[in-house]
Design a protein around this motif. Structure first.
Motif: not given
Length: 408
Positions: A318-330
């Motif tokens: 909920v408090m993450m931005d898209k770039s953080e989420i993308i990095e984890i997904s990678k």
């Protein structure tokens, strides 16, 4: 390099007092399930640690599997020798020799005397081991603060463990140690990351995916199953509930309330997930919401959508931005699947101007006007098909509108 053992270190759950034994047993069970494919490997347990005697098994291959196990914070491949000074020096020299140093490398020895009957204390061992190594290998240069190579020497009664690497693992809590939840799994980037984050905190996760044949394709469904398969690599297995959503979705399109379609759809999804949770014994629902990312994820929207269930809604991102989420997904291996161009049922029905501030009373009045909605929700649950996926599952679909036996 040939290693004798793997040292597995536990994570934060070791601080949890009375739950410690339960958590350790859960991890050991998970480790044993991985070792089933490595019959020569053996578990040796110590307080706060596990050792895996390799007995000839492939260390890098096994490390790649073990570092996905929740509750393990790091792994070190080690060589073992007798707890005798000459043997420790000899093994340390052999260890460095196999590294085949080609350039000048900063270095230090860090010894730990866990066996107090050993005649040399830790500080003395740093010198006794380090000095002959420096003489034997001219490319080694001492650096006490930030060495490029730190030779760790753990002296125990049953043997001395020598290693350099500390390989990060996923950490967190052991699988399923904090209960069970239902994950709303779309084909996008966010929801698999939310699932991984929840699993890392000790939740057993069942995935719920909504598909709208013929508006969504077979490839879209396969994509979601592949994402769940990646998640199963961290949990051993993952259950996926595939919910037919076409009838419910189309019932909202003729209401003349296009700006509220996403709100209405998501509320129905939560109601179905709640019914499935009751059936499966889950106590919460996990979503991939990230505050402000899209219209349905503004605070007013999340509030109105969340009123559709009494179960706790967990939003790890909920408090993450898209770039953080993308990095984890990678990092977890879902990104390349998530960006495949197969649309899910939500992206197909996004209106030009979705509301960001829905009115709960208006939404409830619209839902009440669809007299068949409760029956449609129950029917969707009744027609939900369930697949149990493991990392070795073969995903093949031969039918557009159902589950083929090859998916099991």
């Amino acid at each position: 390099m040939k290693y004798d053992m793997l040292l597995l270190r536990f994570g934060e759950f070791t601080l949890k007092g009375k739950n410690r034994n339960r958590f350790e047993k859960t991890i050991i069970t998970h480790v044993k399930s991985v070792l089933a494919s490595y019959p020569s490997a053996e578990i040796q347990k110590e307080y706060g640690r596990l050792y895996i005697a390799l007995n000839g098994e492939n260390a890098p291959e096994l490390i790649a599997e073990l570092k996905k196990i929740f509750g393990i914070v790091s792994i070190s491949p080690v060589v073992v020798c007798a707890s005798q000074l000459d043997k420790i020096i000899e093994t340390g020299a052999s260890f460095i020799e196999q590294m085949e140093l080609l350039t000048e490398t900063t270095f230090k020895v860090t010894a730990k005397r866990a066996w107090k009957a050993f005649p040399h204390p830790s500080q003395e061992m740093n010198h006794l081991v380090g000095s002959p190594l420096l003489k034997k290998f001219p490319l080694l240069k001492v650096s006490m603060r930030n060495p490029e190579l730190q030779l760790r020497v753990e002296i125990r009664e049953q043997g001395t463990y020598i290693y350099c690497e500390v390989i990060p693992a996923v950490g967190g809590f052991p699988r399923g140690s904090n209960g069970k939840a239902m994950l709303l799994l779309s084909g996008g980037i966010d929801s698999p990351v939310a699932g991984f984050s929840s699993m890392r905190r000790g939740l057993e996760v069942d995935c719920v995916h909504f598909y709208s044949y013929p508006f969504t394709s077979r490839k879209a469904k396969e994509k979601v199953l592949e994402l769940a398969k990646v998640l199963s690599g961290y949990a051993g297995s993952v259950k996926v509930h595939l919910v037919p959503f076409t009838e419910i979705q189309t019932s909202f399109t003729g209401l003349g309330q296009d700006n509220l379609i996403i709100t209405l759809m998501r509320r129905s999804m939560l109601r179905i997930a709640t019914m499935l949770a009751e059936r499966e014994g889950a106590l919460a629902i996990v979503t991939g919401d990230s505050l402000g990312q899209v219209a349905s994820q503004t605070l007013p929207s999340m509030n109105v959508i969340g009123k559709a269930t009494e179960l706790p809604l967990l939003r790890p991102l909920v408090m993450m931005d898209k770039s953080e989420i993308i990095e984890i997904s990678k990092q977890i291996g879902t990104y390349e699947l998530s960006i495949l161009p197969y649309e899910d049922c939500c992206t197909l029905f996004v209106p030009k101007s979705p509301t960001t501030n829905p009115n709960l009373r208006v939404v409830e009045r619209i839902e009440a006007s669809i007299s068949a909605l409760p029956a449609m929700l129950e029917d969707a649950v009744a027609r939900t098909e369930t697949v149990l996926l493991t990392p070795d599952s073969v995903i093949e679909a031969d039918r557009e509108d159902g589950i083929d036996d090859n998916w099991f």
